[in-house]
Design an enzyme around this catalytic site. Structure first.
Site, PDB file in Angstrom:
ATOM      1  CE  LYS A 135      -3.932   1.909   2.646  1.00 42.07           C
ATOM      2  NZ  LYS A 135      -4.879   1.852   3.679  1.00 42.07           N
ATOM      3  CB  SER A 149      -8.080   3.583   2.738  1.00 44.41           C
ATOM      4  OG  SER A 149      -7.445   2.994   3.787  1.00 44.41           O
ATOM      5  CB  SER A 202      -8.431   0.927   5.278  1.00 39.76           C
ATOM      6  OG  SER A 202      -9.270   1.908   5.607  1.00 39.76           O
TER       7      SER A 202
HETATM    8  N1  GLN Z   1     -13.224   4.325   5.994  1.00 36.89           N
HETATM    9  C1  GLN Z   1     -12.635   4.421   7.263  1.00 36.89           C
HETATM   10  C2  GLN Z   1     -12.436   6.147   7.280  1.00 36.89           C
HETATM   11  O1  GLN Z   1     -12.339   6.860   6.242  1.00 36.89           O
HETATM   12  C3  GLN Z   1     -11.508   3.577   7.864  1.00 36.89           C
HETATM   13  C4  GLN Z   1     -10.266   4.048   7.080  1.00 36.89           C
HETATM   14  C5  GLN Z   1      -9.207   3.194   7.396  1.00 36.89           C
HETATM   15  O2  GLN Z   1      -9.112   2.180   7.966  1.00 36.89           O
HETATM   16  N2  GLN Z   1      -7.929   3.682   7.022  1.00 36.89           N
HETATM   17  O3  GLN Z   1     -11.823   6.787   8.144  1.00 36.89           O
END
Ligand code: GLN
Length: 490
Positions: A78, A153, A177
């Site tokens: 990532k 994400s 994410s």
């Molecule tokens: N979807 C969640 C957010 O927008 C979690 C994101 C994540 O786990 N990095 O914060």
């Protein structure tokens, strides 16, 4: 070769059926042919990958028997993990030009384990999002349906693994994410216990929640990747001084006697009915394997979204203060003075979702609202964590859906941040409590994958991998692959 699991690829490399160079070229060829459509990679490091593959082949040729576990295995990181001399953008214009001078601990451990880095995967900007649509580099697409999101994400990592553009990928999970994109792309992803994996060199979003973890098609492959990622890091004071087991060691343990708790709150209103039915089908396979399903409650579940969306933005607002145009990253042209440098750099460098979080977080931390919002959210966080400990007095693990439904269409939620935040309703509490959580494929709804989420007590990753592996011995959802679509974006 991309249809083989990592466990099979390791066998193939060691028995000289193919070389790491051949394997790496195979993935690079697939990326150049299929990724213009998917957009799962931000950066592909062809020369670096071929160099590492050649080194792996030399090691394999001299094979002494105790080569590092992942010698010659390609993987993708990532684009939140710092990679020395390789751009690390975090999906943001702010870091579009950032080439780190050092490797994240996760990256250096995987290099030491012999893995070959193919490149860096697409992601929501600064890991804020559930759809990959907040990336500065454009959305990544779901390999099962290019009109749908891959989740986020870590959407690029999930899509790359699902589409056979990498056999393994790293992800990070602050509120879901790793698990949510794994579910929506039909792969397996594990968010380890907070502190299990070093955060050094992982661009910070919300430091008390962020955790790196493995993404792969099977639980067995996630265990192989986690073996190389996990462990105390003296350079990360929040990493746990906890012995690291062999995560592959307990995969075959029988499930007889295992008590699986099903929280009423995870199967109520808001869960798509067909997704719920798929999750129940997966659970019935675990029941057939000897587990017992027990109804439980996690009474504070409804408070996890408001709690997370105070705490995560608060931490983000302080973490992102460092992007000021002075140290590294984007800097605006010809600033008139220092204030102009700060404001224009941040105005230009950050996208809308990041700005929204900085505003919310700065407000929550301000002197006038700190007690009402930040302190209150910390108190509720403790109640949420206590719910889980009460549940673990009755059951060994907790299970439910990973997401309320399958992947949604691109653009469907971009104008409505609150409906996007609801995607995380089943995943956020796990981060607030610092627990490990895994998503495993549980079939498809209208052709799109959905996931079964397994939640364990602290440092019980081996148990989650064991249960997911046993599910995967009794189903083939994790082996199903999406159709290949070539060419440019539609
Ligand atoms: N979807 C969640 C957010 O927008 C979690 C994101 C994540 O786990 N990095 O914060």
């Amino acid at each position: 070769m991309h249809d083989l699991t990592v466990a099979q690829l390791i066998d193939g490399l060691r028995s000289k059926q193919f070389s790491s160079t051949e394997l790496t070229r195979h993935y690079l060829e697939r990326i150049s042919r299929l990724d213009p459509q998917l957009n799962s990679y931000i950066t592909v490091d062809e020369s670096g990958a071929l160099g590492a593959a050649a080194a792996a082949d030399r090691a394999l040729a001299g094979a002494s028997g105790n080569l590092p576990a992942l010698t010659g295995i390609p993987l993708a990181h990532k684009d939140i993990f710092c990679t020395r001399d390789l751009r690390t953008s975090c999906g943001s214009r702010m870091l579009d030009n950032f080439v780190p001078p050092y490797d994240a601990t996760v990256v250096s451990r995987l290099r030491d384990a012999g893995a070959v880095t193919l490149g860096k995967t697409n992601m929501d900007e600064f890991a804020m999002g559930s759809s990959n649509e907040s990336s500065y580099y454009g959305p990544c697409r779901n390999p099962w349906h290019p009109g749908h999101v891959p989740g986020g994400s870590s959407g690029g990592s999930a899509a790359a693994v699902a589409a056979g553009l990498a056999p393994l990928a790293t992800g990070t999970d602050t509120g879901g994410s790793i698990r949510q994109p794994a579910a929506l792309c039909g792969i397996t992803g594990l968010k380890p216990t907070y502190g299990r994996v070093s955060r050094l060199g992982m661009v910070a979003f919300a430091s008390s929640l962020d955790q790196g973890g493995p993404m792969a098609r099977t639980a067995e492959d996630c265990a192989l990747l986690l073996n190389a990622m996990a462990g105390h890091d003296p350079l990360d004071s929040t990493s746990a001084q906890q012995a690291v087991p062999d995560f592959s060691g307990e995969l075959d343990q029988p499930l007889a006697g295992l008590r699986i708790g099903l929280p009423a709150e995870y199967f109520g209103d808001g869960l798509d009915a067909t997704t719920g039915a798929q999750v129940r089908e997966a659970l019935s396979l675990l029941e057939q394997a000897g587990a017992t399903l027990v109804d439980i409650q996690l009474p504070h579940t409804a408070l996890s979204i408001p709690t997370y969306y105070i705490l995560a933005p608060a931490e983000a607002s302080t973490n992102l203060a460092r992007y000021d145009g002075v140290r590294y990253g984007h800097r605006c042209e010809d600033p008139a003075d220092l204030r102009d440098l700060y404001t224009r750099t941040r105005e230009e460098g950050f996208g809308d979702e990041v700005k929204r979080r900085i505003l919310v977080g700065t407000f929550a931390l301000s002197a006038a609202s700190y007690d009402a919002y930040y302190r209150k959210a910390q108190q509720v966080r403790r109640l949420i964590a206590r719910d889980f400990q009460d549940a673990f007095a009755q059951v060994d693990i907790i299970a439910g859906p990973t997401t309320p439904g399958p992947a949604f269409a691109l653009g469907a939620k971009t104008d409505d941040p609150l409906s996007m935040y609801l995607e995380d309703v089943y995943t956020l509490a796990v981060n607030l409590a610092g627990l490990p959580g895994l998503s495993a494929p549980a079939g498809r709804v209208n052709g799109l994958p959905v996931g079964l989420q397994l939640i364990g007590n602290h440092f019980q990753e081996s148990r989650l991998l064991n249960v997911a592996h046993q599910l995967q011995q009794r189903s083939d959802w994790h082996l199903q692959t999406p159709p290949e679509t070539e060419g440019g974006a539609p």
